[in-house]
Design a protein around this motif. Structure first.
Motif, PDB file in Angstrom:
ATOM      1  N   TYR A 296      33.919  37.312  38.241  1.00 53.23           N
ATOM      2  CA  TYR A 296      33.965  36.035  38.945  1.00 53.23           C
ATOM      3  C   TYR A 296      35.387  35.515  38.927  1.00 53.23           C
ATOM      4  O   TYR A 296      35.969  35.308  37.865  1.00 53.23           O
ATOM      5  N   THR A 297      35.932  35.313  40.113  1.00 54.54           N
ATOM      6  CA  THR A 297      37.303  34.817  40.194  1.00 54.54           C
ATOM      7  C   THR A 297      37.426  33.911  41.409  1.00 54.54           C
ATOM      8  O   THR A 297      36.480  33.760  42.195  1.00 54.54           O
ATOM      9  N   TRP A 298      38.597  33.321  41.570  1.00 55.79           N
ATOM     10  CA  TRP A 298      38.855  32.450  42.714  1.00 55.79           C
ATOM     11  C   TRP A 298      39.624  33.225  43.776  1.00 55.79           C
ATOM     12  O   TRP A 298      40.147  34.317  43.528  1.00 55.79           O
ATOM     13  N   ALA A 299      39.657  32.675  44.972  1.00 57.57           N
ATOM     14  CA  ALA A 299      40.290  33.354  46.100  1.00 57.57           C
ATOM     15  C   ALA A 299      41.798  33.122  46.089  1.00 57.57           C
ATOM     16  O   ALA A 299      42.252  31.976  46.125  1.00 57.57           O
ATOM     17  N   HIS A 300      42.555  34.215  46.050  1.00 57.38           N
ATOM     18  CA  HIS A 300      44.016  34.134  46.102  1.00 57.38           C
ATOM     19  C   HIS A 300      44.562  35.519  46.461  1.00 57.38           C
ATOM     20  O   HIS A 300      43.853  36.537  46.347  1.00 57.38           O
ATOM     21  N   PRO A 301      45.809  35.607  46.856  1.00 60.49           N
ATOM     22  CA  PRO A 301      46.360  36.899  47.291  1.00 60.49           C
ATOM     23  C   PRO A 301      46.319  37.981  46.217  1.00 60.49           C
ATOM     24  O   PRO A 301      46.285  39.172  46.544  1.00 60.49           O
ATOM     25  N   GLY A 302      46.296  37.602  44.948  1.00 60.30           N
ATOM     26  CA  GLY A 302      46.270  38.593  43.886  1.00 60.30           C
ATOM     27  C   GLY A 302      45.011  39.435  43.863  1.00 60.30           C
ATOM     28  O   GLY A 302      44.984  40.497  43.233  1.00 60.30           O
ATOM     29  N   VAL A 303      43.949  38.984  44.547  1.00 56.66           N
ATOM     30  CA  VAL A 303      42.721  39.776  44.650  1.00 56.66           C
ATOM     31  C   VAL A 303      42.435  40.153  46.103  1.00 56.66           C
ATOM     32  O   VAL A 303      41.309  40.485  46.462  1.00 56.66           O
ATOM     33  N   GLY A 304      43.479  40.093  46.942  1.00 58.82           N
ATOM     34  CA  GLY A 304      43.345  40.552  48.318  1.00 58.82           C
ATOM     35  C   GLY A 304      42.776  39.545  49.285  1.00 58.82           C
ATOM     36  O   GLY A 304      42.346  39.922  50.383  1.00 58.82           O
ATOM     37  N   LEU A 305      42.787  38.258  48.915  1.00 55.17           N
ATOM     38  CA  LEU A 305      42.201  37.224  49.761  1.00 55.17           C
ATOM     39  C   LEU A 305      43.207  36.109  50.044  1.00 55.17           C
ATOM     40  O   LEU A 305      44.084  35.834  49.219  1.00 55.17           O
TER      41      LEU A 305
END
Length: 778
Positions: free
Chosen positions: A170-179
């Protein structure tokens, strides 16, 4: 749309039992944990089960470049636990499926540090990856100090080197996870009731067992149950589950695969816990994605329904006195007692027709002697029995004892609640072995004489009696186990709300059954709603107040309308609970009573809702499995033996190139899941491995009937020549030629990717009215 039904089921070693990740060289265990890229797939492999025998299976082929020497990948998952509910949910799925795992507790100051030595080593000159997959609370849980960044770097390098996948629970949306950030055309907030869907990529990949629609639960509108981030994918990200952007344009991802830097991560951006339906539906796919479709363990969606008291009448709830006449605590009242509830011939005809239409086979749990008594008291004829016997081949039948007596201690009903009677010396008085045996034997013989196919190894006692009944009877009737043995009974039902775990009773084993909140003593929807109100409303609202004093229960906000409450509240509630059991890989049967097929036939709306919801959610390749009593018991027994072998450190499993080897104790069935196209190596030739289910092949395997580990096969396989890597005995085995390989990266005959879990964080709350201990049935 899923069809209904399928009728079949078909070192310290790896463990999915309690334990902690150990330092290199130590023995690894497994335990539960907590916490918030589309990829190359494993190549062709043979699977060998050794110690007692060798089992070989050819998996679909791979284009992966061969290493020299080919590394060994242990079939075990590393779970990094931060105490959150998302990691706990994923871990619960691993354990339920039977996948070995080890837990590293981030909150443990004495935990081993993740470095190259912790993750891998050299065994017999060959590089070894200790884990086939990694579950993290999020993409970077180790902290930003030098020690944390070193652990993160070691894990990244390990995943690159061995092609190991990672789940970000579970994580938040940000470029570090491709989003993209949610501010860039996305959204964040409460997802309760959101109409999400599995994307085309998800259905052609790891979630091919789902039909597409995936609604988030909204059980209590006043409570936020699941929070999440909807975000647009960047380069390298493939969305597997998405939803419309509220107040925005288009759809955005909630779960997907991020392929980058030679690694693949499954990124989940919504909160969940292990009980929420959205997680339960996606959990299978997450495990398949994480393990690349080759792992120990297997999973099915099971649903069986036992109809107790067939041929017998059931007493009726008194809506004025709020009790059931005949019960020792139901006193007072004047006038004639309401008639008992018993099926008619028309009800039996309806049941047979419904069963043919629905595809669900019911288990008729019968009391022949009670039926004979009713017949004698009602003119000597019985149209119901005549009709059920005419349709006897359409059902499964289970012995429920001849006249449904209480098989435990002799009850003293002069006091409320009842107590066990004592003799002059103060010893408990028990029903005798001969009396219990006669009840079992006479009921079985009656069925055989009537041409009913009945299995003498299966038994459901009245009220699950004979087994311990707390608080009055804390131990089993000591005469029960010998009577079971006298009659060849191997599987005796128990109440899952009291005893959820299987246990031995002499030479027999219990089969826990889920009670459904469709009560034995009601024949109409209005009666059902009235009794439900009595149990689940407070004293201030006119109820019994049981829901206020029982910690396992909750009260309704207000009483149900007796005219409409059954259909609008109880039916969807009970269907949701039962579907939760189905999608949790739970083979335990559900049980109701013949009264629920009589008069208002109130069981059918519940069953229809369950089956309709299931067909809407699941694809054709994932039918419901409808096991009979003994099959449910066998499945639970196999799981217990498998778990014991894991916990005792007696299972070892690993993959070397095209060969997977599993070493397990003699007599222990091994659950294995592999991709479509897998072939099993036999002494002479090959056969398709396992049973097709949910886009995979899986089975409980018994090595003893297969090729001995020390025996070489010096011939070509059917379908093409090939030799496996050496077995632990040092000899090669024959491997059937695999299906053609796809160009451009590792592949399988059938692509499958990600699996999804249902997440939740500490803020997530799921509310439901819980059953009081036991059922209101007898």
């Amino acid at each position: 749309m899923a069809p209904v039904f399928a009728t079949g089921f078909g070192t310290r070693a790896l463990t999915s039992g309690p334990g902690r990740a150990s330092a290199p060289g130590a023995l690894d265990g497994g335990t539960a944990g907590r916490g918030p890229g589309r990829g190359g797939r494993l190549g062709a492999a043979a699977v060998a089960l050794t110690t007692s025998a060798l089992f070989a299976a050819a998996l679909p082929a791979s284009q992966a470049a061969a290493a020299d020497p080919v590394p060994r990948i242990d079939l075990k998952v590393l779970v990094v636990d931060d105490g959150g509910s998302a990691v706990a949910a994923v871990t619960s799925e691993l354990r339920s499926t039977g996948v070995p795992y080890s837990v590293l507790d981030l909150g443990d100051p004495g935990r081993p540090k993740i470095d190259a030595t912790f993750l891998s080593d050299i065994v017999s000159g060959r590089p070894r990856a200790r884990y086939q997959g990694v579950v993290l609370p999020n993409e970077a849980p180790f902290g930003s100090d030098s020690a944390g960044t070193a652990e993160q770097a070691a894990l990244v390098e390990y995943e690159k080197r061995f092609g190991v996948r990672q789940v970000d629970a579970y994580t938040w949306a940000h470029p570090g996870v491709g989003l993209d950030y949610t501010s860039e055309g996305g959204w964040s907030g409460t997802l309760d009731g959101t109409a999400a869907a599995v994307t085309a990529a998800g259905r052609s990949g790891p979630f091919g067992y789902l039909d597409g629609a995936l609604a988030f639960e909204d059980n209590a509108p006043e409570i936020s149950e699941s929070y999440g981030y909807l975000a647009r994918p960047r380069e390298g990200f493939t969305s597997y589950v998405d939803a419309p952007v509220p107040g925005g344009e288009g759809r955005a991802s909630l779960l997907g695969e991020y392929a980058h830097d030679g690694r693949r991560e499954l990124v989940v951006t919504f909160a969940y816990n292990q009980h929420q339906r959205q997680f339960r539906l996606l959990a299978r796919g997450i495990v398949e994605w994480l393990t690349q479709g080759v792992h120990l363990g297997q999973s099915r969606n099971y649903f069986s329904v036992h109809i107790d008291d067939v041929f017998a009448p059931d007493a009726r709830w008194d809506t004025e006195r709020n009790c059931t006449p005949g019960d020792i605590d139901c006193t007072g009242g004047a006038g004639e007692q309401a008639p008992d509830i018993r099926m008619t011939a028309a009800d039996a005809q309806y049941a047979a027709q419904w069963q043919r239409t629905s595809g669900l086979t019911l288990d008729m749990v019968y009391n022949a002697g009670a039926g004979e008594e009713w017949k004698a008291e009602n003119g000597g004829t019985d149209a119901l029995t005549t009709q059920l016997l005419a349709d006897r081949a359409q059902y499964r039948w289970v012995n429920h004892t001849y006249t449904h007596p209480f098989l435990g201690c002799v009850q003293d009903v002069s006091v409320v609640p009842w107590q066990c009677s004592k003799d002059a010396a103060g010893n408990t008085r028990w029903m005798s072995r001969a009396e219990i045996s006669a009840q079992i034997r006479d009921n079985h013989n009656w069925a055989v004489n009537k041409g009913i196919s009945v299995d003498r190894t299966e038994l459901v006692t009245g009220e699950h009696s004979g087994l311990r009944t707390l608080p009055q009877q804390p131990v089993d009737n000591p005469n029960l186990a010998p009577a079971l043995a006298d009659n060849g009974v191997r599987w005796i039902a128990s109440d899952n709300s009291r005893e959820p775990q299987q246990r031995p009773v002499g030479s027999a084993l219990t089969v826990p059954r889920h009670p459904m909140n469709v009560y034995y003593n009601v024949g109409t929807a209005a009666e059902m709603a009235d009794e439900y109100n009595w149990i689940y409303t407070s004293r201030a609202d006119g109820g019994s107040g049981i829901c206020e004093t029982n910690p396992a229960s909750t009260c309704l906000d207000e009483p149900l309308d007796v005219a409409t409450g059954y259909g609008t509240y109880i039916v969807p509630q009970e269907a949701r609970i039962a579907l939760g059991h189905i999608v949790a890989n739970d083979p335990r049967p559900h049980y109701v009573h013949q009264s629920n097929l009589a008069e208002g036939r109130i069981l059918y709306p519940v069953l229809d809702r369950i089956l309709d919801d299931y067909r809407t959610l699941f694809a054709d390749n994932t039918p419901l499995v409808n096991p009979r009593h003994r099959d449910a018991g066998t499945e639970l027994g196999r799981r217990a033996a498998w778990q014991s072998a894991l916990d005792a450190g007696r299972v070892t499993a690993y993959r070397i190139g095209t060969t997977v080897t599993v070493q397990a104790p003699n007599g222990v069935d091994v659950p294995v899941t592999a991709p479509e196209g897998t072939r099993k190596q036999l002494l002479l030739g090959t056969s398709a491995f396992g049973t097709a289910y949910a886009g995979q092949r899986s089975a409980w395997t018994q090595p003893a009937v297969l090729l001995p580990a020390s025996t070489p096969l010096r011939r070509s396989c059917a379908g093409g020549p090939g030799w496996s890597a050496p077995t632990p005995g040092g000899r090669p085995g024959c491997v059937a030629a695999a299906p053609p390989r796809r160009a451009g990266g590792t592949s399988r005959a059938r692509p499958f990717d990600l699996s999804t879990l249902r997440p939740s964080d500490p803020q997530t709350s799921v509310r439901q009215h819980r059953h009081a201990q036991g059922d209101t049935a007898r």
